[in-house]
Motif scaffolding. Structure first.
Motif, PDB file in Angstrom:
ATOM      1  N   GLY A  42       0.826  -1.212   0.000  1.00 44.09           N
ATOM      2  CA  GLY A  42       0.000   0.000   0.000  1.00 44.09           C
ATOM      3  C   GLY A  42       0.853   1.253   0.000  1.00 44.09           C
ATOM      4  O   GLY A  42       0.540   2.234  -0.690  1.00 44.09           O
ATOM      5  N   HIS A  43       1.942   1.256   0.785  1.00 49.31           N
ATOM      6  CA  HIS A  43       2.868   2.397   0.782  1.00 49.31           C
ATOM      7  C   HIS A  43       3.447   2.612  -0.613  1.00 49.31           C
ATOM      8  O   HIS A  43       3.581   3.740  -1.084  1.00 49.31           O
ATOM      9  CB  HIS A  43       4.017   2.152   1.771  1.00 49.31           C
ATOM     10  CG  HIS A  43       3.605   2.109   3.201  1.00 49.31           C
ATOM     11  ND1 HIS A  43       3.950   1.069   4.039  1.00 49.31           N
ATOM     12  CD2 HIS A  43       2.868   2.963   3.948  1.00 49.31           C
ATOM     13  CE1 HIS A  43       3.462   1.303   5.244  1.00 49.31           C
ATOM     14  NE2 HIS A  43       2.796   2.442   5.214  1.00 49.31           N
ATOM     15  N   ARG A  44       3.802   1.511  -1.252  1.00 47.14           N
ATOM     16  CA  ARG A  44       4.393   1.595  -2.595  1.00 47.14           C
ATOM     17  C   ARG A  44       3.376   2.112  -3.610  1.00 47.14           C
ATOM     18  O   ARG A  44       3.700   2.978  -4.432  1.00 47.14           O
ATOM     19  CB  ARG A  44       4.917   0.223  -3.024  1.00 47.14           C
ATOM     20  CG  ARG A  44       5.724   0.240  -4.316  1.00 47.14           C
ATOM     21  CD  ARG A  44       6.309  -1.133  -4.613  1.00 47.14           C
ATOM     22  NE  ARG A  44       7.290  -1.064  -5.691  1.00 47.14           N
ATOM     23  CZ  ARG A  44       6.971  -1.133  -6.990  1.00 47.14           C
ATOM     24  NH1 ARG A  44       5.700  -1.280  -7.350  1.00 47.14           N
ATOM     25  NH2 ARG A  44       7.912  -1.059  -7.909  1.00 47.14           N
ATOM     26  N   GLN A  45       2.150   1.610  -3.546  1.00 50.76           N
ATOM     27  CA  GLN A  45       1.126   2.032  -4.496  1.00 50.76           C
ATOM     28  C   GLN A  45       0.768   3.505  -4.318  1.00 50.76           C
ATOM     29  O   GLN A  45       0.548   4.234  -5.293  1.00 50.76           O
ATOM     30  CB  GLN A  45      -0.125   1.156  -4.350  1.00 50.76           C
ATOM     31  CG  GLN A  45       0.083  -0.302  -4.745  1.00 50.76           C
ATOM     32  CD  GLN A  45       0.611  -0.449  -6.165  1.00 50.76           C
ATOM     33  OE1 GLN A  45       0.155   0.247  -7.077  1.00 50.76           O
ATOM     34  NE2 GLN A  45       1.570  -1.333  -6.365  1.00 50.76           N
ATOM     35  N   ILE A  46       0.711   3.966  -3.071  1.00 47.99           N
ATOM     36  CA  ILE A  46       0.469   5.382  -2.800  1.00 47.99           C
ATOM     37  C   ILE A  46       1.597   6.226  -3.405  1.00 47.99           C
ATOM     38  O   ILE A  46       1.357   7.272  -4.011  1.00 47.99           O
ATOM     39  CB  ILE A  46       0.371   5.631  -1.285  1.00 47.99           C
ATOM     40  CG1 ILE A  46      -0.991   5.186  -0.760  1.00 47.99           C
ATOM     41  CG2 ILE A  46       0.611   7.102  -0.933  1.00 47.99           C
ATOM     42  CD1 ILE A  46      -1.129   5.261   0.739  1.00 47.99           C
ATOM     43  N   SER A  47       2.814   5.758  -3.235  1.00 44.44           N
ATOM     44  CA  SER A  47       3.971   6.497  -3.744  1.00 44.44           C
ATOM     45  C   SER A  47       3.956   6.587  -5.267  1.00 44.44           C
ATOM     46  O   SER A  47       4.214   7.645  -5.849  1.00 44.44           O
ATOM     47  CB  SER A  47       5.272   5.834  -3.271  1.00 44.44           C
ATOM     48  OG  SER A  47       5.333   5.820  -1.857  1.00 44.44           O
ATOM     49  N   LEU A  48       3.645   5.475  -5.925  1.00 43.98           N
ATOM     50  CA  LEU A  48       3.591   5.469  -7.384  1.00 43.98           C
ATOM     51  C   LEU A  48       2.469   6.376  -7.881  1.00 43.98           C
ATOM     52  O   LEU A  48       2.618   7.079  -8.888  1.00 43.98           O
ATOM     53  CB  LEU A  48       3.399   4.041  -7.893  1.00 43.98           C
ATOM     54  CG  LEU A  48       4.539   3.059  -7.605  1.00 43.98           C
ATOM     55  CD1 LEU A  48       4.195   1.674  -8.135  1.00 43.98           C
ATOM     56  CD2 LEU A  48       5.856   3.551  -8.210  1.00 43.98           C
ATOM     57  N   ALA A  49       1.330   6.363  -7.177  1.00 40.82           N
ATOM     58  CA  ALA A  49       0.222   7.238  -7.547  1.00 40.82           C
ATOM     59  C   ALA A  49       0.605   8.703  -7.384  1.00 40.82           C
ATOM     60  O   ALA A  49       0.268   9.544  -8.222  1.00 40.82           O
ATOM     61  CB  ALA A  49      -1.010   6.906  -6.703  1.00 40.82           C
ATOM     62  N   ALA A  50       1.322   9.017  -6.307  1.00 42.27           N
ATOM     63  CA  ALA A  50       1.743  10.395  -6.067  1.00 42.27           C
ATOM     64  C   ALA A  50       2.709  10.870  -7.146  1.00 42.27           C
ATOM     65  O   ALA A  50       2.616  12.013  -7.615  1.00 42.27           O
ATOM     66  CB  ALA A  50       2.387  10.516  -4.687  1.00 42.27           C
TER      67      ALA A  50
END
Length: 201
Positions: free
Chosen positions: A19-27
């Motif tokens: 989830g941290h990674r997906q949030i980062s990629l989205a940002a």
């Protein structure tokens, strides 16, 4: 070093997860950022130290999960001996005056923000991006922070996605990202592993 637009994702990362990674990629994509820095906290002042993995272990686990050239795992808070977000942001702005920072947080943390030390100072120091979290969004967008800073919200319009300019805007400025709906948390992962361990023991 040239000016870069950097998203700051703070937390215990106990443990770091996809989830941290997906949030980062989205940002990176939605906010047009150059980098994301995961600020691994030695100890979240609002959380108990019970069950907290060693700092070095959390750093190494975060490195494995991030696995992306634009996601940097930072021990900045440990190096400056700080755990308070307002002071961490202030120190980052002094240490890296050439960069433009955006603070990244979930809708659940937006609800909790008034409990943070000097929370209004945080709003006044950096633009903030709020990520959608199922079950928290309505309360976040109708809560104390959203109400006090309603005029500072950056909206996506028919004329363009102004959230891509968020890092360039003078604070206070905040944007909500409805495209991101992650319902995974470190607490859920810890509870799952605990329950599996108890079942297997």
């Amino acid at each position: 070093m040239r000016t870069q637009k950097i998203g700051l994702l703070g937390g215990s990362f106990n443990p770091a997860h996809d989830g941290h990674r997906q949030i980062s990629l989205a940002a990176l994509r939605l906010l047009n950022l150059d980098q994301i820095w995961w600020l691994v906290s030695p100890q979240n002042p609002l959380k108990s130290s019970e069950g907290m993995a060693e700092f070095e272990d959390r750093m190494m686990a975060a490195e494995k999960i991030a696995h992306h050239p634009k996601i940097h795992i930072s021990d900045f808070e440990a190096r400056i001996g700080e755990q308070r977000t307002a002071r961490t942001i202030a120190a980052l702005k002094v240490t890296y005056p050439q960069h433009k920072f955006v603070w990244l947080m979930g809708a659940d943390n937006m609800i909790q923000l008034p409990a943070w030390q000097q929370w209004q100072q945080i709003m006044e120091m950096v633009p903030i991006a709020i990520f959608n979290r199922p079950g928290y969004t309505y309360k976040a967008l109708n809560g104390k922070v959203a109400s006090m800073y309603r005029k500072s919200r950056v909206l996506n319009t028919l004329h363009g996605d102004y959230r891509r300019q968020l890092a360039e805007l003078p604070p206070p400025a905040w944007a909500f990202l409805p495209e991101t709906a992650f319902n995974l948390s470190s607490t859920q992962i810890r509870n799952y592993h605990d329950s599996v361990g108890n079942t297997c023991s």
